[in-house]
Design a protein around this motif. Structure first.
Motif, PDB file in Angstrom:
ATOM      1  N   SER A  48      27.513  40.862  49.060  1.00 26.40           N
ATOM      2  CA  SER A  48      28.943  41.026  48.842  1.00 26.40           C
ATOM      3  C   SER A  48      29.660  41.486  50.103  1.00 26.40           C
ATOM      4  N   ARG A  49      30.982  41.313  50.099  1.00 26.65           N
ATOM      5  CA  ARG A  49      31.848  41.781  51.175  1.00 26.65           C
ATOM      6  C   ARG A  49      33.040  42.487  50.537  1.00 26.65           C
ATOM      7  N   MET A  50      33.675  43.322  51.315  1.00 27.65           N
ATOM      8  CA  MET A  50      34.885  43.956  50.825  1.00 27.65           C
ATOM      9  C   MET A  50      35.944  43.922  51.919  1.00 27.65           C
ATOM     10  N   GLU A 128      37.193  42.642  46.498  1.00 25.71           N
ATOM     11  CA  GLU A 128      35.743  42.449  46.511  1.00 25.71           C
ATOM     12  C   GLU A 128      35.399  40.971  46.462  1.00 25.71           C
ATOM     13  N   ASP A 129      34.384  40.612  47.208  1.00 22.15           N
ATOM     14  CA  ASP A 129      33.862  39.247  47.215  1.00 22.15           C
ATOM     15  C   ASP A 129      32.366  39.357  46.953  1.00 22.15           C
ATOM     16  N   ASP A 130      31.927  38.902  45.761  1.00 22.58           N
ATOM     17  CA  ASP A 130      30.509  39.078  45.410  1.00 22.58           C
ATOM     18  C   ASP A 130      29.654  37.916  45.904  1.00 22.58           C
ATOM     19  N   GLY A 131      30.227  37.068  46.754  1.00 14.97           N
ATOM     20  CA  GLY A 131      29.501  35.914  47.264  1.00 14.97           C
ATOM     21  C   GLY A 131      29.918  34.644  46.546  1.00 14.97           C
ATOM     22  N   ALA A 132      30.483  34.797  45.332  1.00 18.47           N
ATOM     23  CA  ALA A 132      30.931  33.640  44.551  1.00 18.47           C
ATOM     24  C   ALA A 132      32.441  33.673  44.355  1.00 18.47           C
ATOM     25  N   THR A 133      32.961  34.824  43.941  1.00 15.47           N
ATOM     26  CA  THR A 133      34.399  34.927  43.688  1.00 15.47           C
ATOM     27  C   THR A 133      34.982  36.196  44.297  1.00 15.47           C
ATOM     28  N   GLN A 134      36.303  36.123  44.525  1.00 15.25           N
ATOM     29  CA  GLN A 134      37.025  37.283  45.029  1.00 15.25           C
ATOM     30  C   GLN A 134      37.824  37.910  43.903  1.00 15.25           C
ATOM     31  N   ARG A 135      37.810  39.230  43.835  1.00 16.73           N
ATOM     32  CA  ARG A 135      38.665  39.901  42.846  1.00 16.73           C
ATOM     33  C   ARG A 135      39.183  41.225  43.411  1.00 16.73           C
ATOM     34  N   TRP A 136      40.428  41.529  43.033  1.00 15.94           N
ATOM     35  CA  TRP A 136      41.017  42.819  43.414  1.00 15.94           C
ATOM     36  C   TRP A 136      40.447  43.894  42.510  1.00 15.94           C
TER      37      TRP A 136
ATOM     38  N   LYS B   2      64.660  44.927  53.482  1.00 15.98           N
ATOM     39  CA  LYS B   2      63.322  44.407  53.762  1.00 15.98           C
ATOM     40  C   LYS B   2      62.423  44.667  52.558  1.00 15.98           C
ATOM     41  N   LEU B   3      61.752  43.608  52.093  1.00 15.93           N
ATOM     42  CA  LEU B   3      60.824  43.740  50.969  1.00 15.93           C
ATOM     43  C   LEU B   3      59.412  43.468  51.452  1.00 15.93           C
ATOM     44  N   LEU B   4      58.475  44.305  51.047  1.00 17.91           N
ATOM     45  CA  LEU B   4      57.066  44.146  51.404  1.00 17.91           C
ATOM     46  C   LEU B   4      56.238  44.032  50.131  1.00 17.91           C
ATOM     47  N   TYR B   5      55.236  43.143  50.163  1.00 19.54           N
ATOM     48  CA  TYR B   5      54.363  42.964  48.997  1.00 19.54           C
ATOM     49  C   TYR B   5      52.918  43.149  49.427  1.00 19.54           C
ATOM     50  N   PHE B   6      52.132  43.803  48.563  1.00 24.59           N
ATOM     51  CA  PHE B   6      50.739  44.064  48.909  1.00 24.59           C
ATOM     52  C   PHE B   6      49.772  43.657  47.798  1.00 24.59           C
ATOM     53  N   ALA B   7      48.521  43.417  48.232  1.00 22.01           N
ATOM     54  CA  ALA B   7      47.375  43.136  47.346  1.00 22.01           C
ATOM     55  C   ALA B   7      47.684  41.946  46.428  1.00 22.01           C
ATOM     56  N   TRP B   8      47.353  42.053  45.118  1.00 19.50           N
ATOM     57  CA  TRP B   8      47.525  40.851  44.286  1.00 19.50           C
ATOM     58  C   TRP B   8      48.983  40.510  44.035  1.00 19.50           C
ATOM     59  N   ILE B   9      49.874  41.462  44.213  1.00 17.85           N
ATOM     60  CA  ILE B   9      51.301  41.125  44.089  1.00 17.85           C
ATOM     61  C   ILE B   9      51.709  40.220  45.257  1.00 17.85           C
ATOM     62  N   ARG B  10      51.221  40.536  46.466  1.00 14.24           N
ATOM     63  CA  ARG B  10      51.450  39.676  47.638  1.00 14.24           C
ATOM     64  C   ARG B  10      50.850  38.284  47.400  1.00 14.24           C
ATOM     65  N   ALA B  11      49.611  38.265  46.887  1.00 12.78           N
ATOM     66  CA  ALA B  11      48.918  36.986  46.685  1.00 12.78           C
ATOM     67  C   ALA B  11      49.664  36.118  45.663  1.00 12.78           C
ATOM     68  N   LYS B  12      50.141  36.732  44.569  1.00 13.49           N
ATOM     69  CA  LYS B  12      50.832  35.952  43.530  1.00 13.49           C
ATOM     70  C   LYS B  12      52.206  35.465  43.996  1.00 13.49           C
ATOM     71  N   ILE B  13      52.908  36.295  44.759  1.00 13.34           N
ATOM     72  CA  ILE B  13      54.222  35.879  45.256  1.00 13.34           C
ATOM     73  C   ILE B  13      54.056  34.836  46.363  1.00 13.34           C
ATOM     74  N   GLY B  14      53.004  34.999  47.156  1.00  9.90           N
ATOM     75  CA  GLY B  14      52.732  34.009  48.196  1.00  9.90           C
ATOM     76  C   GLY B  14      53.325  34.356  49.550  1.00  9.90           C
TER      77      GLY B  14
END
Lengths: 154, 83
Positions: A48-50, A128-136, B2-14
């Motif tokens: 895995s990677r993080m 997290e990346d377990d080698g197959a998928t990435q998840r927050w 200025k708006l900043l997005y992080f983690a999965w909120i950044r990923a979903k907004i693009g």
């Protein structure tokens, strides 16, 4: 004395802990917590990677605020927080919290307080990346509970 | 603003950040989130779970009734998972 470091690079625990009490012979104890990346990959897989994302600026500000609270609450001679960001592998060090005081109780309690608060306040996010998928990584209720218990006890 | 997005909120907004001019009806954080949701499916998806969206204004945590100023830096992100 508060020291905050937010960095991509690894750190040397021995050097950091020795540096915390160097030159101050009033310090009777140094407490520390080191956080490591756990391996979440299935046995036999590629591993895995993080990736740790953070909010530059706010991170330093929040860590400084948390450390200031600790120094107001306990008689600390020194307080150190190092938190890494970027790509990390299993076994890598992520975070070091260290506190120095005349006596152990203040150092140990302040160290526990800092890591509990840091986990709920400092703007870091683990991917997290377990080698197959990435998840927050999802925030845990147990982390909120750990931080909350410091609200009315000392 | 200025708006900043992080983690999965950044990923979903693009996107990680943008500069916007707020419509006159947006005065506080809750109204900002309401307005952002109307800007597209990506925003709606990112902000759907309103309860978990954390907001910082000028790098300090704020509540949904916090009043906004034109020069503010506003960041939206999910609950933190460092340490």
């Amino acid at each position: 004395m508060i020291t905050i470091k937010v960095q991509r690079e690894d750190f040397d625990i021995g050097v950091e802990l020795a540096g915390l009490s160097a030159g101050n012979t009033q310090i009777g104890g140094v407490a520390s917590f080191t956080g490591l990346v756990r391996d979440i990959a299935a046995p036999g897989s590629a591993g895995s990677r993080m990736t740790l994302e953070h909010y530059p600026g706010m991170t330093e500000k929040q860590l400084h605020a948390i450390a200031t609270q600790a120094t107001e609450r306990w008689p600390l001679d020194a307080c150190l927080i190092i938190h890494r960001y970027g790509e990390l592998a299993p076994g890598d060090r992520i975070v070091l919290v260290a506190t120095a005081s005349a006596h152990r109780e203040a150092a140990l309690s302040a160290c526990a307080f800092l890591i509990d608060w840091l986990k709920t306040k400092a703007p870091f996010w683990k991917l997290e990346d377990d080698g197959a998928t990435q998840r927050w990584v999802e925030a845990k209720d147990s982390d909120d509970a750990a931080a909350a218990k410091w609200a009315d006890t000392k | 603003m200025k708006l900043l997005y992080f983690a999965w909120i950044r990923a979903k907004i693009g996107m990680a950040e943008e500069t916007v001019t707020l419509p006159p009806e947006v005065g506080d954080v809750g109204q900002l989130l309401d307005w952002l949701e109307t800007r597209g499916a990506n925003f709606a998806a990112a902000l759907k779970e309103r309860g978990v969206v954390k907001v910082a204004v000028n790098q300090e945590y704020v509540g949904k009734d916090h009043k906004l100023g034109t020069g503010d830096e506003v960041a939206l992100f999910p609950p933190v998972t460092g340490g």
